[in-house]
Design a protein around this motif. Structure first.
Motif, PDB file in Angstrom:
ATOM      1  N   PRO A  69      -8.043  27.497  30.877  1.00 15.06           N
ATOM      2  CA  PRO A  69      -8.742  26.205  30.823  1.00 15.06           C
ATOM      3  C   PRO A  69     -10.240  26.287  31.070  1.00 15.06           C
ATOM      4  O   PRO A  69     -11.009  25.564  30.432  1.00 15.06           O
ATOM      5  N   ARG A  70     -10.677  27.148  32.016  1.00 16.90           N
ATOM      6  CA  ARG A  70     -12.126  27.186  32.279  1.00 16.90           C
ATOM      7  C   ARG A  70     -12.887  27.522  30.994  1.00 16.90           C
ATOM      8  O   ARG A  70     -13.939  26.964  30.711  1.00 16.90           O
ATOM      9  N   TRP A  71     -12.329  28.442  30.203  1.00 17.27           N
ATOM     10  CA  TRP A  71     -13.075  28.895  29.034  1.00 17.27           C
ATOM     11  C   TRP A  71     -12.916  27.931  27.870  1.00 17.27           C
ATOM     12  O   TRP A  71     -13.795  27.879  26.985  1.00 17.27           O
ATOM     13  N   LEU A  72     -11.860  27.142  27.871  1.00 13.63           N
ATOM     14  CA  LEU A  72     -11.773  26.081  26.870  1.00 13.63           C
ATOM     15  C   LEU A  72     -12.765  24.961  27.204  1.00 13.63           C
ATOM     16  O   LEU A  72     -13.324  24.325  26.304  1.00 13.63           O
ATOM     17  N   VAL A  73     -13.018  24.751  28.480  1.00 13.33           N
ATOM     18  CA  VAL A  73     -14.080  23.802  28.873  1.00 13.33           C
ATOM     19  C   VAL A  73     -15.431  24.307  28.366  1.00 13.33           C
ATOM     20  O   VAL A  73     -16.236  23.548  27.807  1.00 13.33           O
ATOM     21  N   ARG A  74     -15.669  25.568  28.543  1.00 12.31           N
ATOM     22  CA  ARG A  74     -16.937  26.167  28.081  1.00 12.31           C
ATOM     23  C   ARG A  74     -17.060  26.046  26.553  1.00 12.31           C
ATOM     24  O   ARG A  74     -18.107  25.688  26.021  1.00 12.31           O
ATOM     25  N   ALA A  75     -15.952  26.350  25.853  1.00 11.48           N
ATOM     26  CA  ALA A  75     -15.975  26.260  24.391  1.00 11.48           C
ATOM     27  C   ALA A  75     -16.193  24.814  23.948  1.00 11.48           C
ATOM     28  O   ALA A  75     -16.947  24.554  22.998  1.00 11.48           O
ATOM     29  N   ILE A 105     -10.181  18.230  32.242  1.00  9.22           N
ATOM     30  CA  ILE A 105     -10.087  19.440  31.416  1.00  9.22           C
ATOM     31  C   ILE A 105      -9.175  19.227  30.209  1.00  9.22           C
ATOM     32  O   ILE A 105      -9.550  19.514  29.062  1.00  9.22           O
ATOM     33  N   THR A 106      -7.983  18.738  30.455  1.00 11.88           N
ATOM     34  CA  THR A 106      -6.994  18.670  29.375  1.00 11.88           C
ATOM     35  C   THR A 106      -7.362  17.590  28.353  1.00 11.88           C
ATOM     36  O   THR A 106      -7.418  17.856  27.143  1.00 11.88           O
ATOM     37  N   GLN A 115      -7.818  28.257  36.391  1.00 12.80           N
ATOM     38  CA  GLN A 115      -7.237  29.487  35.829  1.00 12.80           C
ATOM     39  C   GLN A 115      -6.064  29.953  36.701  1.00 12.80           C
ATOM     40  O   GLN A 115      -5.029  30.384  36.206  1.00 12.80           O
ATOM     41  N   ASN A 116      -6.260  29.852  38.007  1.00 13.63           N
ATOM     42  CA  ASN A 116      -5.223  30.273  38.945  1.00 13.63           C
ATOM     43  C   ASN A 116      -3.958  29.423  38.808  1.00 13.63           C
ATOM     44  O   ASN A 116      -2.846  29.909  38.986  1.00 13.63           O
ATOM     45  N   THR A 117      -4.145  28.162  38.465  1.00 12.80           N
ATOM     46  CA  THR A 117      -3.026  27.216  38.444  1.00 12.80           C
ATOM     47  C   THR A 117      -2.267  27.226  37.128  1.00 12.80           C
ATOM     48  O   THR A 117      -1.059  26.943  37.110  1.00 12.80           O
ATOM     49  N   CYS A 118      -2.952  27.530  36.035  1.00  4.92           N
ATOM     50  CA  CYS A 118      -2.319  27.439  34.717  1.00  4.92           C
ATOM     51  C   CYS A 118      -1.132  28.411  34.635  1.00  4.92           C
ATOM     52  O   CYS A 118      -1.284  29.616  34.828  1.00  4.92           O
TER      53      CYS A 118
END
Ligand code: SF4
Ligand code: F3S
Ligand code: FES
Length: 261
Positions: free
Chosen positions: A180-186, A228-229, A163-166
């Motif tokens: 990204p963290r929450w797209l991983v969760r989704a 992640i991506t 999140q910090n890097t995006c």
């Protein structure tokens, strides 16, 4: 690429080393210079603790496990987003004075501690796991390939380094991108074989997946090595596009009366 410490260690014991540590609050702050004599096997978090113990007892930092598992000790070390507890001093000692700053994307509370509550607000946007009914024997049948597909998403330690890097979150938090963290969760929930909720509209509208331009910086910094991506965000983008724009899928849904989860 996981940034957890790895490879053979090089002795740093007895070496004098300088640290530039960010000190301040949301009103003002500066890098403060400290010198330490390193001991064997030190990581950056040890150095911060040693500075606290000997020179700056009020220096604030967040940590819990010192084992790369709680995700609390995220910081920017020599400009790179990393876990302080998993960054060995022998990995950075040749780069000159070690700079330790708080994560830049989140509001500063004090010194190295930031307010990451943005993430908890984003988490609430994601509909929870909604289990399918069990079969006649009261069981769920899950194939190994289905487990393998989501397993890496479950390794997330919520360090928020991605999140910090995006750059979208760093520069444009106001657009409503969940990150990204929450797209991983989704993705973890959407690809779960026993889940029956439909989150595609939420992922498109409330999580703003369209703002991600797949530059993969999040993947580069993930200490758990989560892809992640490629494995979370791109498959979700494909599902959003299928839902919104694919005429064949729209026809299939109209014929079958189903959603294409
Ligand atoms: Fe940290 Fe990786 Fe989880 Fe992002 S996906 S919060 S970088 S562990
Ligand atoms: Fe941000 Fe990762 Fe997309 S860095 S733009 S969420 S690929
Ligand atoms: Fe837990 Fe670093 S202290 S991850």
């Amino acid at each position: 690429m996981a940034s957890h410490s790895s490879g053979p260690t090089v002795s740093v014991a007895g070496k004098k080393h300088r640290f530039n540590v960010w000190r301040g609050d949301k009103e003002h702050g500066e890098l403060v210079d400290y010198e330490l004599t390193l001991s064997e096997g030190m990581v950056v978090l040890d150095a911060i603790h040693a500075i606290q113990a000997t020179q700056a007892p009020e220096l604030a930092c967040r940590w819990n496990c010192k084992a790369g598992k709680c995700g609390s000790c995220s910081a920017e070390i020599n400009g790179r987003p990393r876990l302080m507890c998993m960054t060995r001093m022998d990995q950075v000692i040749d780069e000159g004075a070690t700079t330790v700053k708080p994560m830049k994307t989140f509001p500063l509370i004090k010194d190295l501690v930031t307010d990451v509550s943005f993430n908890y607000r984003m988490a609430k946007r994601i509909p929870a796991f909604a289990p399918k009914p069990k079969d006649e024997r009261g069981e769920w049948k899950i194939y190994q390939y289905e487990v393998d597909r989501v397993q890496e998403f479950r390794k997330c330690i919520e360090c928020f380094l991605c999140q910090n890097t995006c750059h979208v979150l760093r520069d444009h938090q106001e657009v409503g991108f969940a990150g990204p963290r929450w797209l991983v969760r989704a993705a973890n929930l959407e690809m779960h074989p026993m889940d029956q909720a439909d989150r595609i509209e939420v992922i498109k509208e409330d999580m703003g997946i369209g703002y991600c331009n797949i530059n993969k910086c999040c993947t580069e910094v993930c200490p758990e090595g989560i892809t992640i991506t490629d494995n979370a965000i791109i498959p979700l983008k494909e599902r959003v596009v299928d839902r919104a724009y694919d005429p064949l899928m729209a026809f299939w849904r109209s014929v079958t009366g189903t959603e294409n989860k």
